[in-house]
Design a protein around this motif. Structure first.
Motif, short mmCIF file in Angstrom:
data_model
loop_
_atom_site.label_atom_id
_atom_site.label_comp_id
_atom_site.label_asym_id
_atom_site.label_seq_id
_atom_site.Cartn_x
_atom_site.Cartn_y
_atom_site.Cartn_z
N ILE A 42 42.88 31.59 43.52
CA ILE A 42 41.50 32.07 43.67
C ILE A 42 40.55 30.88 43.80
CG2 ILE A 42 39.67 33.47 42.64
CD1 ILE A 42 42.20 35.01 43.31
N THR A 43 39.61 30.99 44.73
CA THR A 43 38.61 29.95 44.92
C THR A 43 37.24 30.48 44.47
OG1 THR A 43 38.09 30.64 47.19
CG2 THR A 43 39.88 29.03 46.88
N ASN A 44 36.28 29.60 44.45
CA ASN A 44 34.93 29.99 44.00
C ASN A 44 34.02 30.42 45.15
OD1 ASN A 44 34.48 27.52 45.18
ND2 ASN A 44 33.59 26.55 43.36
N ARG A 45 34.59 30.74 46.29
CA ARG A 45 33.79 31.23 47.42
C ARG A 45 33.30 32.65 47.12
NH1 ARG A 45 37.64 31.30 52.40
NH2 ARG A 45 39.14 31.87 50.76
N PRO A 46 32.01 32.92 47.24
CA PRO A 46 31.56 34.31 47.13
C PRO A 46 32.09 35.11 48.32
CG PRO A 46 29.78 32.93 47.88
CD PRO A 46 30.90 32.00 47.53
N GLY A 47 32.16 36.41 48.15
CA GLY A 47 32.67 37.26 49.23
C GLY A 47 31.89 38.54 49.35
N GLY A 48 32.06 39.23 50.48
CA GLY A 48 31.35 40.48 50.72
C GLY A 48 32.09 41.67 50.15
N ILE A 49 31.49 42.83 50.29
CA ILE A 49 32.15 44.09 49.98
C ILE A 49 32.87 44.54 51.24
CG2 ILE A 49 31.84 46.48 49.25
CD1 ILE A 49 31.12 44.26 47.15
N LYS A 50 34.15 44.84 51.10
CA LYS A 50 34.93 45.23 52.27
C LYS A 50 35.46 46.65 52.12
CE LYS A 50 39.09 43.61 53.15
NZ LYS A 50 40.13 42.61 53.47
N LEU A 51 35.46 47.39 53.24
CA LEU A 51 36.06 48.72 53.31
C LEU A 51 37.25 48.64 54.25
CD1 LEU A 51 32.82 50.89 53.67
CD2 LEU A 51 34.01 50.22 51.56
N GLN A 52 38.33 49.26 53.84
CA GLN A 52 39.58 49.12 54.58
C GLN A 52 39.80 50.24 55.59
OE1 GLN A 52 43.36 49.56 52.34
NE2 GLN A 52 43.77 47.46 52.94
N ALA A 53 40.24 49.85 56.77
CA ALA A 53 40.67 50.80 57.80
C ALA A 53 42.19 50.81 57.83
CB ALA A 53 40.11 50.39 59.16
N LYS A 99 38.42 24.26 38.91
CA LYS A 99 39.56 24.88 38.25
C LYS A 99 39.13 26.22 37.65
CE LYS A 99 43.03 24.17 34.63
NZ LYS A 99 43.52 23.26 33.56
N LEU A 100 39.97 27.25 37.85
CA LEU A 100 39.68 28.58 37.33
C LEU A 100 39.69 28.56 35.80
CD1 LEU A 100 39.39 31.66 38.01
CD2 LEU A 100 41.88 31.80 37.75
N THR A 101 38.60 29.03 35.20
CA THR A 101 38.50 29.09 33.75
C THR A 101 38.42 30.53 33.20
OG1 THR A 101 36.08 28.87 33.89
CG2 THR A 101 37.37 26.84 33.59
N GLU A 102 37.88 31.44 33.99
CA GLU A 102 37.80 32.84 33.59
C GLU A 102 38.08 33.72 34.80
OE1 GLU A 102 34.43 34.00 30.92
OE2 GLU A 102 33.74 31.97 31.41
N LYS A 103 38.98 34.68 34.63
CA LYS A 103 39.32 35.56 35.75
C LYS A 103 38.23 36.59 35.98
CE LYS A 103 44.27 34.84 35.50
NZ LYS A 103 45.62 35.43 35.38
N ALA A 104 38.22 37.14 37.19
CA ALA A 104 37.27 38.20 37.51
C ALA A 104 37.47 39.38 36.57
CB ALA A 104 37.44 38.63 38.96
N MET A 105 36.38 40.11 36.33
CA MET A 105 36.43 41.23 35.38
C MET A 105 35.62 42.40 35.93
SD MET A 105 35.10 41.26 31.41
CE MET A 105 36.51 40.32 30.83
N THR A 106 36.06 43.64 35.62
CA THR A 106 35.32 44.80 36.10
C THR A 106 35.39 45.97 35.14
OG1 THR A 106 34.99 46.22 38.03
CG2 THR A 106 37.27 45.80 37.39
N THR A 107 34.34 46.78 35.19
CA THR A 107 34.30 48.10 34.56
C THR A 107 33.98 49.10 35.65
OG1 THR A 107 33.62 47.29 32.38
CG2 THR A 107 33.04 49.57 32.92
N ILE A 108 34.70 50.24 35.66
CA ILE A 108 34.56 51.20 36.75
C ILE A 108 34.45 52.62 36.22
CG2 ILE A 108 35.65 52.15 38.83
CD1 ILE A 108 37.10 49.50 39.19
N TYR A 109 33.47 53.35 36.77
CA TYR A 109 33.36 54.79 36.58
C TYR A 109 33.83 55.48 37.85
CZ TYR A 109 30.33 54.16 32.47
OH TYR A 109 29.81 53.82 31.24
N PHE A 118 34.64 29.01 37.23
CA PHE A 118 35.35 27.76 37.49
C PHE A 118 34.62 26.61 36.81
CE2 PHE A 118 36.06 30.78 40.81
CZ PHE A 118 37.40 30.65 41.17
N ASP A 119 35.37 25.56 36.48
CA ASP A 119 34.72 24.38 35.92
C ASP A 119 34.18 23.49 37.05
OD1 ASP A 119 36.86 22.90 36.97
OD2 ASP A 119 37.85 22.66 35.01
N GLU A 120 33.62 22.35 36.68
CA GLU A 120 32.98 21.48 37.67
C GLU A 120 33.97 20.89 38.67
OE1 GLU A 120 33.62 19.04 33.87
OE2 GLU A 120 33.06 21.09 34.46
N HIS A 121 35.26 20.98 38.35
CA HIS A 121 36.30 20.46 39.26
C HIS A 121 36.92 21.56 40.12
CE1 HIS A 121 35.94 16.73 37.04
NE2 HIS A 121 36.25 17.35 35.91
#
Length: 259
Positions: free
Chosen positions: A224-235, A181-191, A176-179
């Motif tokens: 999407i906000t810039n709040r960090p979040g935990g790892i969640k497991l779904q029931a 605003k979302l500038t780059e979306k989340a990204m992942t690589t998965i094995y 996100f920028d200083e205001h």
């Protein structure tokens, strides 16, 4: 050249190769946590209590202490935890999901899971936002190892019912920028079970509405906000077991999650 000099030359040559060729990351079932990583679940009840809590979303129906049962590992020595919380019976996701007490931005995550029965359903949520699906019998974008509703995975990599499987995930949080605003979306690589199935995939939104996780109810999941979040497991009322969960904090400056 005498034998000593030959051996010395060979040793120096092998050492030079080691420093020139990057070592492949260890992935798959049984991968141990690197030094400095957080061991989120090691099979013990104390580990569950120390590192996890219920996610208090709009549909929460469970109350502490966590009712996910510690069970004997059906394959190997040791123990695992079952996602079959009674409050989530009937597939009521968000009613008894568990989330880490610590929150994360960029990270490397390892999760091992075993599905006991056909159609077993759960999920691993990155930053309590983005679901990596666990669903026996489904190979679609809503199925096994999918980046939910966006990117399907090769179903044949799944080891099947009654066997342990492993996700190794490298994740870079949205920027996100200083205001704000979302500038780059989340990204992942998965094995998945040691095979790379997703590489540098940008995640578009949070799916499933407000009961799914952080920002799910904001602008149809695109707020999407810039709040960090935990790892969640779904029931979801299914007998899905978890073990050997660890996470390593990273700082990924570039938009590159490949490993």
């Amino acid at each position: 050249m005498n034998l000593y000099n030959k051996n010395k030359t060979l040793t120096l040559f092998l050492l030079s190769l080691m420093f020139q060729i990057p070592l492949l990351a260890q992935v798959g079932v049984g991968t141990e946590a690197p030094k400095g990583a957080d061991q989120l679940f090691n099979g013990k009840k104390g580990s569950l209590k120390r590192n996890w809590t219920y996610w208090e979303g709009p549909r929460i129906a469970a109350s502490l202490p966590i009712k996910w049962e510690i069970v004997d590992d059906p394959v190997d020595k040791g123990q695992a935890v079952s996602a079959n919380d009674p409050a989530a019976a009937g597939g009521k996701y968000g009613a008894a999901d568990i989330v880490t007490k610590k929150k994360y931005t960029d990270f490397r995550l390892h999760v091992e899971f075993l599905i006991k029965n056909e159609g077993g359903n759960s999920g691993v949520y990155l930053q309590n936002r983005y679901e990596i699906q666990i669903l026996d019998g489904d190979s679609t974008t809503h199925g096994m190892a999918a980046i939910i509703n966006e990117q399907a995975a090769p179903y044949e990599v799944y080891n099947g019912l009654g066997k342990w499987n492993a996700y190794d995930i490298q994740f870079r949080a949205a920027r996100f920028d200083e205001h704000g605003k979302l500038t780059e979306k989340a990204m992942t690589t998965i094995y998945f079970n040691g095979k790379k199935i997703h590489e540098n995939v940008s995640i578009q939104k949070v799916w499933g509405g407000p009961n799914s996780g952080l920002d799910g109810g904001r602008n149809g999941g695109e707020g999407i906000t810039n709040r960090p979040g935990g790892i969640k497991l779904q029931a979801e009322g299914h007998e899905v077991l978890f073990r050997n969960i660890w996470i390593e904090r990273l700082k990924l400056e570039k938009a590159d999650t490949d490993f």
